[in-house]
Enzyme design. Structure first.
Site, PDB file in Angstrom:
ATOM      1  N   GLY A  15      40.184  55.231 -11.563  1.00 35.98           N
ATOM      2  CA  GLY A  15      39.504  56.343 -10.904  1.00 35.98           C
ATOM      3  C   GLY A  15      39.193  55.968  -9.462  1.00 35.98           C
ATOM      4  CB  SER A  17      36.202  53.869  -4.089  1.00 37.20           C
ATOM      5  OG  SER A  17      35.100  53.107  -3.700  1.00 37.20           O
ATOM      6  N   GLY A  18      33.783  54.502  -6.369  1.00 36.34           N
ATOM      7  CA  GLY A  18      32.505  55.179  -6.598  1.00 36.34           C
ATOM      8  C   GLY A  18      32.499  56.108  -7.798  1.00 36.34           C
ATOM      9  CB  ALA A  19      35.123  57.116 -10.201  1.00 37.30           C
ATOM     10  N   GLY A  20      32.503  55.304 -10.876  1.00 37.05           N
ATOM     11  CA  GLY A  20      31.627  54.785 -11.935  1.00 37.05           C
ATOM     12  C   GLY A  20      32.313  53.763 -12.829  1.00 37.05           C
ATOM     13  CE  LYS A  21      37.542  52.121 -10.177  1.00 38.84           C
ATOM     14  NZ  LYS A  21      36.890  52.971  -9.151  1.00 38.84           N
ATOM     15  CB  SER A  22      32.242  48.305 -11.536  1.00 39.62           C
ATOM     16  OG  SER A  22      31.752  49.056 -10.492  1.00 39.62           O
ATOM     17  CB  SER A  89      44.964  51.159 -11.405  1.00 38.67           C
ATOM     18  OG  SER A  89      43.748  51.234 -12.099  1.00 38.67           O
TER      19      SER A  89
HETATM   20  P1  ADP Z   1      33.415  52.241  -9.017  1.00 40.64           P
HETATM   21  O1  ADP Z   1      33.369  50.945  -9.776  1.00 40.64           O
HETATM   22  O2  ADP Z   1      34.238  53.288  -9.695  1.00 40.64           O
HETATM   23  O3  ADP Z   1      33.791  52.062  -7.570  1.00 40.64           O
HETATM   24  P2  ADP Z   1      30.556  52.129  -9.231  1.00 40.64           P
HETATM   25  O4  ADP Z   1      30.358  51.909 -10.701  1.00 40.64           O
HETATM   26  O5  ADP Z   1      30.472  50.933  -8.329  1.00 40.64           O
HETATM   27  O6  ADP Z   1      31.955  52.874  -9.017  1.00 40.64           O
HETATM   28  O7  ADP Z   1      29.512  53.218  -8.704  1.00 40.64           O
HETATM   29  C1  ADP Z   1      29.243  54.414  -9.395  1.00 40.64           C
HETATM   30  C2  ADP Z   1      27.886  54.947  -9.004  1.00 40.64           C
HETATM   31  O8  ADP Z   1      27.675  56.177  -9.660  1.00 40.64           O
HETATM   32  C3  ADP Z   1      26.743  54.021  -9.396  1.00 40.64           C
HETATM   33  O9  ADP Z   1      25.767  54.039  -8.376  1.00 40.64           O
HETATM   34  C4  ADP Z   1      26.191  54.684 -10.681  1.00 40.64           C
HETATM   35  O10 ADP Z   1      24.833  54.428 -10.904  1.00 40.64           O
HETATM   36  C5  ADP Z   1      26.445  56.177 -10.393  1.00 40.64           C
HETATM   37  N1  ADP Z   1      26.584  56.998 -11.581  1.00 40.64           N
HETATM   38  C6  ADP Z   1      25.939  58.173 -11.817  1.00 40.64           C
HETATM   39  N2  ADP Z   1      26.258  58.707 -13.017  1.00 40.64           N
HETATM   40  C7  ADP Z   1      27.145  57.853 -13.570  1.00 40.64           C
HETATM   41  C8  ADP Z   1      27.842  57.835 -14.799  1.00 40.64           C
HETATM   42  N3  ADP Z   1      27.702  58.820 -15.710  1.00 40.64           N
HETATM   43  N4  ADP Z   1      28.683  56.811 -15.040  1.00 40.64           N
HETATM   44  C9  ADP Z   1      28.838  55.824 -14.124  1.00 40.64           C
HETATM   45  N5  ADP Z   1      28.216  55.766 -12.935  1.00 40.64           N
HETATM   46  C10 ADP Z   1      27.360  56.780 -12.645  1.00 40.64           C
END
Ligand code: ADP
Length: 179
Positions: A15, A17-22, A89
């Protein structure tokens, strides 16, 4: 009883960046550890500082990065260690290769709209990318090809972190990957 240890699974979160993957991957890993399920978490940012240090963000290098992580997953899975991966990815072809190479591959699409990711801007990177300060930034100046047929879709703008984590665990359970 057989001495053969069945291969582990790879739960691959793709997904923007910032999607919530990590965030989700870390919680899934924690939950698996609590269930005494052997598991290794592979984080895209960490991988770029060691395994894939020096790779660019071109299409070719991103696909090399994905293939390298997939290779590590396959090795770990072969020995019964499950893997949870958080990596943008962005390209379909590289993800299709993973499906061919990893026996128990689970593609999880963290389907968060770009505008939500931009609003979150967890690392301040969208601001820079939108200002033209980062080349080849996924979603802004580099494409993201959504999975065509993912095993699981998580909509983090509609579901809480806990709901997303539960969905992954339930899927793994229903597939017989965890008890
Ligand atoms: P990625 O790894 O995809 O770049 P991050 O996990 O670093 O994204 O960041 C996702 C952000 O979105 C975090 O600040 C997290 O707290 C927020 N967030 C809000 N709702 C959700 C959710 N349902 N699942 C995952 N993250 C969420």
């Amino acid at each position: 009883m057989s001495n053969f240890k069945s291969p582990g699974f790879t739960c691959w979160l793709t997904g923007l960046s910032g999607a919530g993957k990590s965030t989700i991957a870390i919680e899934v890993t924690r939950a698996l550890e609590q269930l005494s399920v052997p598991c290794e978490y592979l984080d895209g940012d960490v991988i770029r500082t060691n395994l894939s240090k020096g790779l660019s963000f071109s299409r070719e290098d991103r696909n090399i990065n994905v293939a390298r992580v997939g290779y590590v997953c396959r090795l770990l899975n072969k020995h019964g260690i499950n893997t949870v991966v958080a990596l943008i990815s962005p390209y379909q072809d590289a993800r299709e290769q993973l499906k061919l190479q990893i026996p128990n591959f689970i593609e999880v699409y963290v389907d968060t709209p770009l505008d939500v990711c931009i609003t979150r801007d967890v690392k301040g990177l969208y601001k820079k990318a939108l200002a033209g300060d980062i080349a080849e930034f996924t979603g802004i100046s580099s494409p993201y090809e959504p999975p065509l047929n993912p095993d699981l879709i998580l909509k983090t703008h509609k579901e809480t972190i806990n709901e997303c984590v539960e969905k992954v665990l339930t899927y793994l359970h229903n597939q017989g990957q965890i008890r």
